[in-house]
Design a protein around this motif. Structure first.
Motif, PDB file in Angstrom:
ATOM      1  N   GLU A 200       0.837  -1.192   0.000  1.00 18.17           N
ATOM      2  CA  GLU A 200       0.000   0.000   0.000  1.00 18.17           C
ATOM      3  C   GLU A 200       0.877   1.249   0.000  1.00 18.17           C
ATOM      4  N   PRO A 201       0.504   2.261  -0.769  1.00 18.28           N
ATOM      5  CA  PRO A 201       1.348   3.458  -0.883  1.00 18.28           C
ATOM      6  C   PRO A 201       1.161   4.417   0.284  1.00 18.28           C
ATOM      7  N   ASP A 202       2.106   5.342   0.408  1.00 21.03           N
ATOM      8  CA  ASP A 202       1.936   6.458   1.333  1.00 21.03           C
ATOM      9  C   ASP A 202       0.889   7.416   0.781  1.00 21.03           C
ATOM     10  N   SER A 203       0.406   8.289   1.639  1.00 19.41           N
ATOM     11  CA  SER A 203      -0.583   9.276   1.205  1.00 19.41           C
ATOM     12  C   SER A 203       0.041  10.239   0.197  1.00 19.41           C
ATOM     13  N   HIS A 204      -0.796  10.730  -0.730  1.00 17.78           N
ATOM     14  CA  HIS A 204      -0.324  11.726  -1.694  1.00 17.78           C
ATOM     15  C   HIS A 204       0.135  12.994  -0.970  1.00 17.78           C
ATOM     16  N   ILE A 205       1.199  13.576  -1.490  1.00 12.22           N
ATOM     17  CA  ILE A 205       1.645  14.891  -1.019  1.00 12.22           C
ATOM     18  C   ILE A 205       1.451  15.859  -2.172  1.00 12.22           C
ATOM     19  N   ARG A 206       0.568  16.808  -2.000  1.00 10.31           N
ATOM     20  CA  ARG A 206       0.258  17.778  -3.049  1.00 10.31           C
ATOM     21  C   ARG A 206       0.086  19.168  -2.429  1.00 10.31           C
ATOM     22  N   TRP A 207       0.412  20.192  -3.203  1.00 10.35           N
ATOM     23  CA  TRP A 207       0.115  21.556  -2.776  1.00 10.35           C
ATOM     24  C   TRP A 207      -1.397  21.754  -2.732  1.00 10.35           C
ATOM     25  N   PRO A 208      -1.888  22.575  -1.804  1.00 12.39           N
ATOM     26  CA  PRO A 208      -3.318  22.906  -1.814  1.00 12.39           C
ATOM     27  C   PRO A 208      -3.690  23.626  -3.112  1.00 12.39           C
ATOM     28  N   LEU A 209      -4.925  23.436  -3.546  1.00 11.58           N
ATOM     29  CA  LEU A 209      -5.380  24.046  -4.793  1.00 11.58           C
ATOM     30  C   LEU A 209      -5.206  25.555  -4.764  1.00 11.58           C
ATOM     31  N   ALA A 210      -5.468  26.179  -3.611  1.00 13.30           N
ATOM     32  CA  ALA A 210      -5.369  27.633  -3.504  1.00 13.30           C
ATOM     33  C   ALA A 210      -3.945  28.133  -3.764  1.00 13.30           C
ATOM     34  N   ASP A 211      -2.948  27.289  -3.505  1.00 11.67           N
ATOM     35  CA  ASP A 211      -1.556  27.704  -3.672  1.00 11.67           C
ATOM     36  C   ASP A 211      -1.096  27.622  -5.127  1.00 11.67           C
ATOM     37  N   ILE A 212      -1.830  26.923  -5.962  1.00 14.83           N
ATOM     38  CA  ILE A 212      -1.374  26.720  -7.339  1.00 14.83           C
ATOM     39  C   ILE A 212      -2.355  27.263  -8.371  1.00 14.83           C
ATOM     40  N   THR A 213      -3.333  28.037  -7.912  1.00 13.21           N
ATOM     41  CA  THR A 213      -4.380  28.513  -8.806  1.00 13.21           C
ATOM     42  C   THR A 213      -4.526  30.029  -8.719  1.00 13.21           C
ATOM     43  N   THR A 214      -4.617  30.676  -9.866  1.00 15.40           N
ATOM     44  CA  THR A 214      -4.896  32.112  -9.937  1.00 15.40           C
ATOM     45  C   THR A 214      -6.087  32.322 -10.851  1.00 15.40           C
ATOM     46  N   TYR A 215      -7.110  32.993 -10.377  1.00 17.00           N
ATOM     47  CA  TYR A 215      -8.293  33.296 -11.179  1.00 17.00           C
ATOM     48  C   TYR A 215      -8.206  34.731 -11.699  1.00 17.00           C
ATOM     49  N   LEU A 216      -8.506  34.902 -12.967  1.00 19.19           N
ATOM     50  CA  LEU A 216      -8.634  36.236 -13.552  1.00 19.19           C
ATOM     51  C   LEU A 216     -10.121  36.410 -13.870  1.00 19.19           C
ATOM     52  N   THR A 217     -10.800  37.194 -13.083  1.00 20.18           N
ATOM     53  CA  THR A 217     -12.258  37.300 -13.195  1.00 20.18           C
ATOM     54  C   THR A 217     -12.688  38.682 -13.633  1.00 20.18           C
ATOM     55  N   GLU A 218     -13.922  38.723 -14.133  1.00 21.12           N
ATOM     56  CA  GLU A 218     -14.506  40.014 -14.512  1.00 21.12           C
ATOM     57  C   GLU A 218     -14.746  40.861 -13.262  1.00 21.12           C
ATOM     58  N   THR A 219     -14.523  42.165 -13.389  1.00 21.25           N
ATOM     59  CA  THR A 219     -14.803  43.074 -12.279  1.00 21.25           C
ATOM     60  C   THR A 219     -15.947  44.003 -12.680  1.00 21.25           C
ATOM     61  N   ASN A 220     -16.800  44.328 -11.740  1.00 21.06           N
ATOM     62  CA  ASN A 220     -17.949  45.213 -12.004  1.00 21.06           C
ATOM     63  C   ASN A 220     -17.527  46.670 -11.901  1.00 21.06           C
TER      64      ASN A 220
END
Length: 220
Positions: A200-220
């Motif tokens: 059985e493998p060790d648990s996955h080690i991954r960066w949190p989604l928030a640390d690797i994601t940038t959203y470019l969104t529309e502004t009002n």
């Protein structure tokens, strides 16, 4: 958790396979079909899959993969080839047949010439500095590799991607065992070991989604 998410969580880089368990033909073809159906830039599909389940040949391959145990303990060892520059000239039969599939008239040689030249212009002028058509082709193969490993995990089959190998020595093994193989036509992008985990493998080690994601969104 849906089945696809389960597959992502199941998959890990399996370093030791249970060499008493073998993948059946239906499952290995399911995995390969995921590679075949993968997307590629311009729809070129510049890959070829060598499937090795011969134990003596796997021993030879292990020697040029820095003696990694998973090469010989796996059920099936898949070598993912990429097509090299001589496949992408105006006279190349491979390029012309690939382009012809997309045209309304697959026999129109003038239309094929124009479409082929457009692709040639792309890779001669549009790739990032330092990248060649060989680099581009190799990167397409990684897409197919990812899909094959995910498809395997979906079926409860383990995998390990192996990029550590002596390229020229691996090529020599292929030339010695495949009559029509040519190092002028193909390079080796990545190797994939498939089988069933011994531990059985060790648990996955991954960066949190928030640390690797940038959203470019529309502004009002």
């Amino acid at each position: 958790m849906d089945k696809l998410a389960q597959a992502f969580n199941f998959r890990h880089a399996c370093k030791k396979f249970d060499d008493t368990q073998k993948i059946n033909q239906q499952d290995i073809e399911y995995i390969l079909e995921a590679g075949r159906l993968s997307p590629s830039s311009f729809g070129m599909e510049p890959w070829h899959f060598i499937v090795v389940n011969n134990n003596e040949l796997k021993k030879q391959l292990r020697a040029v993969c820095y003696n990694q145990e998973q090469v010989t303990s796996c059920s099936h060892f898949v070598i993912v080839l990429y097509r090299k520059a001589n496949n992408f000239t105006l006279q190349s039969d491979y390029l012309r047949r690939t382009i012809a599939r997309t045209l309304p008239d697959a026999t129109d040689q003038t239309a094929i010439d124009i479409a082929c030249q457009a692709f040639i212009n792309f890779y001669q002028q549009g790739l990032a500095d330092g990248l060649s058509i060989n680099h581009w082709s190799e990167m397409q193969g990684y897409i197919a590799c990812t899909n094959m490993m995910t498809a395997a995990a979906y079926r409860g089959i383990d995998s390990c991607a192996i990029g550590g190998f002596e390229h020229d020595k691996l090529i020599q093994i292929l030339e010695n065992n495949i009559a029509l193989f040519s190092k002028e036509t193909f390079g080796v992008g990545l190797c994939l070991a498939f089988g069933y985990r011994a531990n059985e493998p060790d648990s996955h080690i991954r960066w949190p989604l928030a640390d690797i994601t940038t959203y470019l969104t529309e502004t009002n």
